[in-house]
Write a protein that holds these residues in place. Structure first.
Motif, PDB file in Angstrom:
ATOM      1  N   ARG A  68       9.690  34.919  12.856  1.00  0.00           N
ATOM      2  CA  ARG A  68      10.879  34.411  12.519  1.00  0.00           C
ATOM      3  C   ARG A  68      12.246  34.406  13.981  1.00  0.00           C
ATOM      4  O   ARG A  68      13.109  33.786  14.350  1.00  0.00           O
ATOM      5  CB  ARG A  68      10.976  34.441  10.935  1.00  0.00           C
ATOM      6  CG  ARG A  68      10.353  33.405  10.499  1.00  0.00           C
ATOM      7  CD  ARG A  68      11.497  33.827   8.842  1.00  0.00           C
ATOM      8  NE  ARG A  68      10.903  34.760   7.938  1.00  0.00           N
ATOM      9  CZ  ARG A  68       9.460  35.532   7.696  1.00  0.00           C
ATOM     10  NH1 ARG A  68       8.761  33.701   7.542  1.00  0.00           N
ATOM     11  NH2 ARG A  68       9.383  36.124   6.814  1.00  0.00           N
ATOM     12  N   GLU A  69      12.038  35.684  13.156  1.00  0.00           N
ATOM     13  CA  GLU A  69      13.085  36.555  15.177  1.00  0.00           C
ATOM     14  C   GLU A  69      12.445  35.982  15.963  1.00  0.00           C
ATOM     15  O   GLU A  69      13.803  35.995  16.812  1.00  0.00           O
ATOM     16  CB  GLU A  69      13.283  37.921  15.112  1.00  0.00           C
ATOM     17  CG  GLU A  69      14.257  38.637  15.233  1.00  0.00           C
ATOM     18  CD  GLU A  69      14.496  40.544  15.216  1.00  0.00           C
ATOM     19  OE1 GLU A  69      14.379  41.215  16.334  1.00  0.00           O
ATOM     20  OE2 GLU A  69      14.190  40.610  14.291  1.00  0.00           O
ATOM     21  N   ASP A 109      13.684  32.234  16.719  1.00  0.00           N
ATOM     22  CA  ASP A 109      15.236  32.110  16.557  1.00  0.00           C
ATOM     23  C   ASP A 109      16.101  32.844  17.777  1.00  0.00           C
ATOM     24  O   ASP A 109      17.351  31.720  18.028  1.00  0.00           O
ATOM     25  CB  ASP A 109      15.537  33.108  15.094  1.00  0.00           C
ATOM     26  CG  ASP A 109      15.351  32.624  13.777  1.00  0.00           C
ATOM     27  OD1 ASP A 109      14.961  31.435  13.700  1.00  0.00           O
ATOM     28  OD2 ASP A 109      15.163  33.366  12.556  1.00  0.00           O
ATOM     29  N   ASN A 110      15.106  33.228  18.498  1.00  0.00           N
ATOM     30  CA  ASN A 110      16.179  33.892  19.336  1.00  0.00           C
ATOM     31  C   ASN A 110      15.749  32.771  20.722  1.00  0.00           C
ATOM     32  O   ASN A 110      16.145  33.093  22.177  1.00  0.00           O
ATOM     33  CB  ASN A 110      15.857  35.211  19.885  1.00  0.00           C
ATOM     34  CG  ASN A 110      16.296  36.566  19.133  1.00  0.00           C
ATOM     35  OD1 ASN A 110      17.150  35.903  18.896  1.00  0.00           O
ATOM     36  ND2 ASN A 110      15.493  37.594  18.726  1.00  0.00           N
TER      37      ASN A 110
END
Length: 373
Positions: A12-13, A16-17
């Motif tokens: 997810r990170e 998201d980036n």
């Protein structure tokens, strides 16, 4: 360089980036939840899915984009696509010290029996699964190693009530005080005595610990497993109260090829392999801070010359220390050190070969190497 992701939160990170999944490796993730599946709605060219669970339509889309999907292999007693090393708690899960025969029901014992059942030439499915597992273990080992780890090689036959076992414990104390991460073959004998010393931290508690271990000083060596005898040996080790630091400082590198010898309970982590050749070469390669050779048999001598070959040709980096602890043994009984010295004459490796009876001198030699690298 591929990015490897084995945690849904990291995925997810990553997304998201603003990053896509081209040439990303995703391992052992269940991505069937709608929110997780949404993370895969991006470029997947060259993505590699190892043992992931995907929705059927996502699988089709990934295939169409050129991604590779390696499925979960059913019916195995081990994880093919691991992202971490083993702990003793994991390998000995289900072991009950009051029932030493319960070792036979642990993952460590079950995996060994499964490997034995495949024979010397496993079918392609099991051969591939074992190779993928071992690759994952090497990747996980790289993730936890920092600095210049030091390895200690030596015989498996040292009993816990012997003077040489005590000497190996005291060597571990010195290596621990010097701040080294210490690697061993992960089995019994010298391979467990050294990490025990590293974790004890000083000599003050050695007598008490060795007295407790002397209640199960050995288990019968051979190609068969006596679960109860091994269980008593493990139970005595697990009874030792050892500190656990923030970072592991003792790592065992054992193999199910010698599965009749279980991993010792004193290494904080174990990088356990199926292929002994991969395990041995890997152990010698990652010990970039040098190797201490305590007296051993044919296996230790083999490691001496595998190690020296790497140093001789500089195939894995600068020549690292080779310390032969036991002057008479290594120059008279098994004169491997004498031959290594002759081979190293005039080469960069020559200055990093030591033969000594003094463990403190051996550790100082390793410290001096670390200070100039």
């Amino acid at each position: 360089m591929r990015i490897e992701i084995a945690d849904a939160e990291l995925l997810r990170e990553h997304r998201d980036n603003g990053h896509d999944l081209r040439n990303v490796t995703l391992s052992t993730l269940d991505l069937t939840d709608p929110a997780d599946d949404e993370l895969l709605r991006t470029a997947l060219d060259g993505a590699l899915f190892l043992g992931c669970t995907l929705r059927p339509e996502t699988q089709r889309r990934a295939h169409a984009a050129g991604a590779l999907l390696f499925p979960i292999v059913p019916g195995l007693p081990y994880e093919v696509y691991r992202s971490r090393l083993y702990t003793c708690a994991e390998l000995f899960d289900g072991f009950e010290p009051a029932r030493p025969e319960s070792y036979a029901d642990t993952p460590d014992a079950r995996i060994y029996q499964h490997a034995l059942a495949q024979g010397a030439r496993p079918d392609p499915l099991h051969a591939l699964a074992e190779r993928l597992h071992d690759h994952s273990i090497s990747e996980a080992l790289d993730d936890v190693l920092t600095g210049r780890p030091v390895a200690v090689m030596g015989g498996h036959a040292l009993t816990r009530d012997s003077d040489r076992y005590r000497g190996a414990v005291e060597l571990g104390v010195l290596l621990g005080k010097a701040g080294f991460t210490v690697l061993t073959g992960g089995g019994p004998g010298a391979m467990e005595a050294v990490p025990l010393g590293v974790r004890l931290g000083d000599r003050s508690g050695v007598d008490e610990v060795l007295a407790g271990l002397a209640t199960a000083p050995r288990f019968a060596s051979g190609s068969t497993v006596d679960a109860a005898e091994i269980g008593r040996w493990i139970a005595a080790g697990l009874a030792v109260d050892l500190p656990v630091g923030e970072k592991p400082r003792t790592i065992g590198i054992p193999t199910w090829f010698f599965g009749h010898e279980p991993p010792n309970p004193f290494c904080e982590l174990h990088a356990k392999y199926f292929a002994n050749s991969v395990r041995e070469e890997g152990l010698l390669t990652v010990a970039t801070g040098g190797i201490v050779y305590t007296p051993g048999s044919a296996g230790t001598v083999q490691e001496v010359f595998q190690d020296y070959t790497q140093n001789h040709y500089g195939s894995v980096g600068p020549a690292a220390p080779m310390v032969f602890l036991g002057h008479r043994f290594w120059t008279e009984e098994v004169p491997a050190a004498s031959l290594v010295r002759k081979l190293a004459r005039g080469r960069p490796a020559e200055q990093w070969v030591m033969v000594t009876d003094d463990a403190a001198e051996a550790v100082e030699f390793l410290v001096s190497y670390a200070s100039v690298q």
